[in-house]
Structure formats: C-alpha cells, structure tokens
Write an enzyme that holds these catalytic residues in place. Structure first.
Site, PDB file in Angstrom:
ATOM      1  N   ASP A  78       0.798  -1.048   0.121  1.00 11.19           N
ATOM      2  CA  ASP A  78       0.105  -0.093   0.045  1.00 11.19           C
ATOM      3  C   ASP A  78       0.991   1.168   0.004  1.00 11.19           C
ATOM      4  O   ASP A  78       1.878   1.470   0.512  1.00 11.19           O
ATOM      5  CB  ASP A  78      -0.864  -0.120   1.274  1.00 11.19           C
ATOM      6  CG  ASP A  78      -1.764  -1.299   1.331  1.00 11.19           C
ATOM      7  OD1 ASP A  78      -2.606  -1.528   0.300  1.00 11.19           O
ATOM      8  OD2 ASP A  78      -1.787  -1.893   2.326  1.00 11.19           O
ATOM      9  N   ASP A  80       0.628   5.467   0.622  1.00 15.34           N
ATOM     10  CA  ASP A  80      -0.199   6.487   1.381  1.00 15.34           C
ATOM     11  C   ASP A  80       0.962   7.753   0.878  1.00 15.34           C
ATOM     12  O   ASP A  80       2.130   7.826   1.116  1.00 15.34           O
ATOM     13  CB  ASP A  80       0.018   6.446   2.825  1.00 15.34           C
ATOM     14  CG  ASP A  80      -0.831   5.261   3.168  1.00 15.34           C
ATOM     15  OD1 ASP A  80      -1.689   4.970   2.407  1.00 15.34           O
ATOM     16  OD2 ASP A  80      -0.654   4.843   4.354  1.00 15.34           O
ATOM     17  N   ASP A 178       3.460   7.505  15.118  1.00 16.62           N
ATOM     18  CA  ASP A 178       3.856   6.824  16.130  1.00 16.62           C
ATOM     19  C   ASP A 178       5.573   6.265  16.228  1.00 16.62           C
ATOM     20  O   ASP A 178       6.220   6.827  17.297  1.00 16.62           O
ATOM     21  CB  ASP A 178       3.145   5.422  16.361  1.00 16.62           C
ATOM     22  CG  ASP A 178       2.904   4.865  14.881  1.00 16.62           C
ATOM     23  OD1 ASP A 178       3.778   5.057  14.148  1.00 16.62           O
ATOM     24  OD2 ASP A 178       2.022   3.813  14.575  1.00 16.62           O
TER      25      ASP A 178
END
Length: 542
Positions: A78, A80, A178
């Site tokens: 994926d 992003d 994070d």
C-alpha cells in the site's frame, strides 16, 4: 522584540539562556546516495498523485510504512501520500477521488475499476496536539459526528486525543506519528527522504522506537499499544526489535484500552490477525505480557493458538496473505469459535433436533463471544453459513451436492472442512470427495453421487442386525419346535389322539389351554358338504 526573535532562532527559552530541545525534531533531507531506495519499487500511481499535487503548487510525499519498506528493499503493498493540501483541494485535482472518514478525513484517489482497482490514500499534514495545547479547535476541521462536534478540547484530562483533524506543518505531522521508522517522507521525483526523528538511523539499527515519551504517546491514543505489538510482529522477521523504553510502559498502560470504543478494538484485533503475521503477533503478545486484557475475543484467540485446528487456521491465513490472496475475518473467527459451537450443538441435540440445536448454539456463541460489535452484520452471517454447511457435507446424495457447490460461501465452507480433515476431526476421504466433486463435470458428478449412494446403502445393510435363531432352551420353546418338525414330517392324513385337538397345533399359541385351542379350532371349521364325507381336516392344508 528583536531579542525574542533571536532567541527563537537559537532555540532559547524566553525565561533564560538555556537551549531548549526542538520537540518536533530537526528536518534532514537524505539523498538517494545515503538511503539507497530503488525507484523501480515505487508504484507509478503513487508517483502520479505526488506529481499532480506538486504541479498544483502543493507539497506532497509518499509517507509512512511504504517508505520504511522501500528502505528495506521491499515492494510495499500500500502507498499513502501526505500533503499540505486540504481534502477538498485534493479532491478537485483528480477525476475519481472521494473524501471519506468523519474523525479522520482523508481522500481516496482511485485508479482502475473492479477487482483490479488501486486506491492511493491521501492525507493532509496534521498538527500535533497534547495537554499543553488543549484549547478551542480552530475552524479548519469539519465533521458530521455530533458527539465530536460538541467537544471543545482537542484532548481530555488524561491526554487522550479527542479530535485530530487540525491541519498543521510537516514537522508536527511527523511528530504525531507513532514510530520513527513510520515518520519519513519520500519524494519520488527528487528521490529525497525527509527525516525528522532519525528514522533512517533506526531502520539501519533495526530498532522500533516510539517518537517522544512512550507513556505519554500511549495515553494520547491507547490503540498505539496494539500497533506496537503489530509492528513488532511484522518487523521481527526482518530482525527488528522493540526499543526497551518503548516496550516498558505497555503493560502498565493496558488499562487505557478500556476507554477505547469496542468497534475500534475489534478492527485493530483483525489487523493483528490478518496482515500475514498472526502467529508472530500472538507470540509478541505473550512475550510482552499482553496475552490477556486487550480485547475479550483476542484473549480467546491467544488462549487457543496452540489448538491444532486454530493453529492450522492461523498458519493458513498467514500463507494466503503472503501469496497475495484475500482473507476474510469471518473464516478465521469461525475457526477460533468452532469449539464453542460444536460443544453447544452436541449438548442441545440431547433435547432438540439437529438443525435447531445448531442454530441455537450459534446464537449463544455470538452473544457470549462477539456481542454487538459486528455480531449481527455480514460477519456473523458469513460465519453462520460456514458452520451450517459442515453437517451438510456429510450428505452426498440427491440434490444436496449440486446445491452446496452453487452456494456463494461454498469455498469458505469447504476450506473449513479441509482444515477439519487435516487435524483428524473428519475423514480425509470426505474432504477428497468434495474436492473432486467441485471440479468434475456434470456426468462425473452424477457418477460420484450414485457411487456415494451405493456406499451409503452398503453401510446401512452392514449396520442392520443379523437374524437371530430362536433359543433352544426352555420346555415351552422346545415343545413348539418339536411340533413344527412333526408337522413337516407327518403324512397328510394324521391319526388323531384323544388329547390332541382336531387340526393339531397349527393355530395353538404357546401357553394356550386346551379349551382355548378347541375353541379356536371350532371357529375355523368349515361346514361339511351336503351328502358327502367332507374334506380332510388337519394336516398341512389347515
């Protein structure tokens, strides 16, 4: 005023001459000669999104786990993109783009159609919010959720972020992420990696480290506890280890998950089990002391991970993800909870018919194990169909096999049956039969059904009890046997004796008194023909 400006440039606080640490990190542009990312591993559609945004005058980068995987020489699944354009501005630049989300508003840019379509997720740089910034949220956030719209503060008293749709600069966007290895930005046009928190250094050291103070970050969003486990499991195969300071507050922060909505915990549990590292995730949960307490259904998965059937299901899920195949949460959860369904079904069949007993057992499992979180939606419907199919696989005659193969969920039900056969719960021959049947043509299927019917008949004949001979012991039974033998050996004209009723013992039941025998005989006697001796009485004709 000039002094204040100089202090800001030098990083000095207004109250003294000591230098303060930049809480949002220092931007470092890392060239390709250092990071070594292969541009051939970058998805062309992600590059196209970045190019379109930059052509319109915005900043845009590939971000997050995709950059981490590229640094490791992997082709990300994926991609992003992060930008300083708002969702509305992004949407206006692409023909097929859709704004989704309520709390987190992002844009899905869609390429292709049908099963071959690809989605590039585009998010806007967000501001970093903590207790020191607990003030009224400015007007650049839009949401249709009344619960969030009524909230005045971005964080609550414990430090948990309540609203996180406030746009901000890139350095704050990096800080609110994070882990350091997930907070890097890659420009596919200039091939520069933007790093604020030494993510490249940690990637080379194979360390998974939380940005900022771990305990504070877990309070901001307790779901980061689960994400820490998931990334540790995923990257453990690449030699990564969780940083000691990042791991230390995990157990003591676990209670914070009680304030997280059940639906979000359910989704995070599925990510743990369906990203291709289910077995490794369970090992990490045990190693970190988090085997219980995160989510009730996850506790069941961890508890039964050593069960041969559940272990086979977890391994099969990891294998399918590794091969690029789709996985359904309904299948894995059906495997985990099959033990409960089967036990409840067996108990109910003592007082109910098989089908309603199975349905009641399934309802009971949904109430106890899943509750209202997706328990009455499509997930539950798919799980129910998988379970209900299992007894139907035993029937291989009539029209049942044709109907089963045509069922929408047949493949999932058959895979479930195959796993049961692999662990010895059902005969391997049954699974092999269905494997062949689903691939056979119509003529071959008819032959297989007929063969199954003959096998069933043979089993029924074999199961029938053999004809038992009359026991020879006992005076009454011996007397009756002797009378039958005498009947067969006697001539047709049998001489009568004073004690024997006319007609012999043909109609005399064991235990009848002589009077009853005579009475029975009189009722059956035919009248004599006029003028003759009459027909012979007694013997075989009677």
């Amino acid at each position: 005023m000039i002094k204040t400006f100089i202090d800001k440039l030098l990083g000095k606080s207004s109250g003294g001459g000591t230098r303060t640490k930049n809480r949002f990190g220092k931007r470092v542009d890392v060239p390709v000669s250092v990071h070594g990312i292969d541009p051939e591993l970058v998805d062309k559609r992600a590059s196209d999104v970045v190019h379109t945004l930059k052509q319109a005058g915005f900043e845009a980068y590939i971000v997050g786990g995709a950059v981490r995987d590229l640094l490791l020489g992997l082709r990300p699944k994926d991609f992003d993109v992060a930008t300083n354009a708002t969702p509305e501005q992004v949407k206006n630049l692409f023909r097929r783009a859709f704004i989704i989300g309520k709390r987190f508003r992002i844009v899905h840019v869609v390429y292709g159609r049908g099963r071959e379509h690809e989605v590039i997720e585009v998010s806007t740089f967000r501001a970093y919010l903590d207790n020191s910034a607990a003030e009224l949220v400015s007007g650049n956030e839009k949401t249709s959720k009344a619960q969030l719209a009524s909230m005045q503060h971005a964080v609550d008293a414990s430090g948990r972020v309540l609203r996180d749709n406030v746009w901000g600069p890139q350095d704050e966007d990096a800080t609110r992420r994070d882990f350091t290895v997930n907070a890097m930005y890659y420009d596919p046009e200039t091939q520069v990696v933007v790093d604020f928190h030494k993510g490249i250094e940690d990637a080379k050291k194979k360390v998974l480290r939380m940005i900022g103070d771990p305990a504070t970050r877990y309070r901001e969003d307790p779901v980061r506890i689960i994400r820490a486990v998931r990334f540790a499991a995923k990257l453990s195969q690449r030699g990564f280890k969780l940083d000691a300071k990042t791991a230390k507050p995990l157990v003591e922060s676990e209670h914070l998950l009680n304030d997280v909505p059940q639906s979000r915990l359910f989704d995070e549990m599925l990510k743990l089990l369906q990203t291709g590292h289910a077995i490794a995730s369970i090992e990490q949960l045990k190693a970190l002391g988090l085997a219980k307490g995160i989510y009730p259904l996850l506790d069941v998965v961890v508890e039964r991970a050593d069960n041969p059937f559940v272990q086979a299901a977890l391994a099969d899920t990891d294998r399918r993800v590794g091969e690029g195949k789709t996985v359904a949460p309904s299948f894995l959860l059906a495997c985990v909870l099959w033990q409960d369904v089967k036990t409840g079904w067996e108990q109910r069949m003592q007082r109910q018919h098989a089908f309603p007993a199975l349905q009641d057992a399934i309802d009971d499992v949904f109430d106890k194990r899943i509750g209202d979180v997706s328990g009455r939606g499509k997930l539950a419907a798919d799980m129910r169909e998988i379970w209900v199919m299992q007894p139907r696989f035993e029937k291989r005659t009539g029209s049942t096999p044709h109907g089963m193969v045509a069922h929408l969920r047949f493949r999932a039900g058959f895979d479930f049956l195959r796993l049961r056969a692999d662990v010895g719960e059902v005969e391997e021959q049954l699974a092999d039969w269905w494997q062949k049947f689903q691939l056979a043509d119509d003529a071959r299927r008819d032959d297989m059904i007929e063969q199954a019917r003959e096998e069933q008949r043979a089993k029924q004949r074999k199961a029938q009890p053999a004809a038992k001979r009359a026991p020879k012991s006992g005076p009454a039974q011996a007397h009756g046997q002797q009378a039958d033998d005498a009947q067969q050996a006697a001539p047709k004209a049998k001489p009568k004796t004073p004690r024997e009723p006319e007609g012999g013992f043909d109609h005399l039941e064991v235990g009848d008194p002589p009077a009853a025998a005579a009475k029975k005989r009189r009722r059956r006697r035919k009248p004599k023909a006029p003028g003759g001796e009459g027909s012979a009485s007694g013997g075989a004709q009677d």
